[in-house]
Design a protein around this motif. Sequence first.
Motif, PDB file in Angstrom:
ATOM      1  N   PHE A  56     -10.156 -66.048  87.612  1.00  0.00           N
ATOM      2  CA  PHE A  56      -8.819 -66.272  87.049  1.00  0.00           C
ATOM      3  C   PHE A  56      -7.788 -65.370  87.741  1.00  0.00           C
ATOM      4  N   MET A  60      -4.699 -66.386  90.358  1.00  0.00           N
ATOM      5  CA  MET A  60      -3.305 -66.027  90.081  1.00  0.00           C
ATOM      6  C   MET A  60      -2.724 -65.225  91.248  1.00  0.00           C
ATOM      7  N   ALA A  68      -6.234 -71.330  88.088  1.00  0.00           N
ATOM      8  CA  ALA A  68      -6.331 -70.277  87.064  1.00  0.00           C
ATOM      9  C   ALA A  68      -6.410 -70.911  85.673  1.00  0.00           C
TER      10      ALA A  68
END
Lengths: 207, 69
Positions: A56, A60, A68
């Motif tokens: 994640f 990002m 994400a």
Amino acid sequence: MSIQQLFFQNKKMPQWVRVRPEPARLDLSAMNSTLYKYINPANAITFSRFFTLYPFMQFMEKGEGQWAVVMAMLCGFLDLFDGMAARKFNCSSGFGEFFDAAADGICYGVMLSYLAWHGDLPWIPIVGILALGGVNTIARLLYAKRVGETTNYRSWAMERVVAFTIYLVGFGAMHVEAEFYSWACVSIMAFILAHDIKRMLLDPVPA
Amino acid sequence: MIISHNAAVWFISFMVLGICLLWLWWDGRNFLRFWPKRKELHDEFFGSLMGLACVAIGLTGLVRYHLSL
């Protein structure tokens, strides 16, 4: 009994019929030990949710908000299955419930913190959500102490806010009304927490 | 990027709408079911009420988002 044995129940079984041995099954009753209370399929699924955090953050970092969101959705999706696994393998425990709630707090807390640090979510309501999450954890620990065993207070309302939090991660990553949803989330969470603290610490413990 | 920005906007919008409608059905049903026993099933009733509040927030945000586009 195999299907061949059933078919030839009252007859002599011919040589060409190959009787398959019974498939090996996981004997979970033999594992009814202290260790099994902690290491079991349900808790393994709960633990696997932590593996979505690093991807994640990496997505990002690379500006891949959509990927994400997929990671955040996967984290939320796995949350649905730990309870199912606990029922299927008969390994529900107070610790499992508490670990599930803790995993919710850690996963969504890390995701929200990262989004706030990254500038995708306003930091004031996110700090508020994290602080309320901390207060909630302390209240639950006090409740467990009050009841006298490792247990988890089931709050139907807080379950809704936890679901809302995972949507908030998605909205933040996709820049969809992030400010509005963050303030709405912290407001409703504060309201529900005030109610839950009263139920956990002031009202009589249910029998 | 998996899909284009424009497609993502509509995907998110329909996803939020779908979640809100499912949530409205689920907690609306719970609300009506727990209303007669709201004293005994206080936590369940309160949960369904907060669920409906989350639906209202979700739909308001969706409308705000589309008005700002």
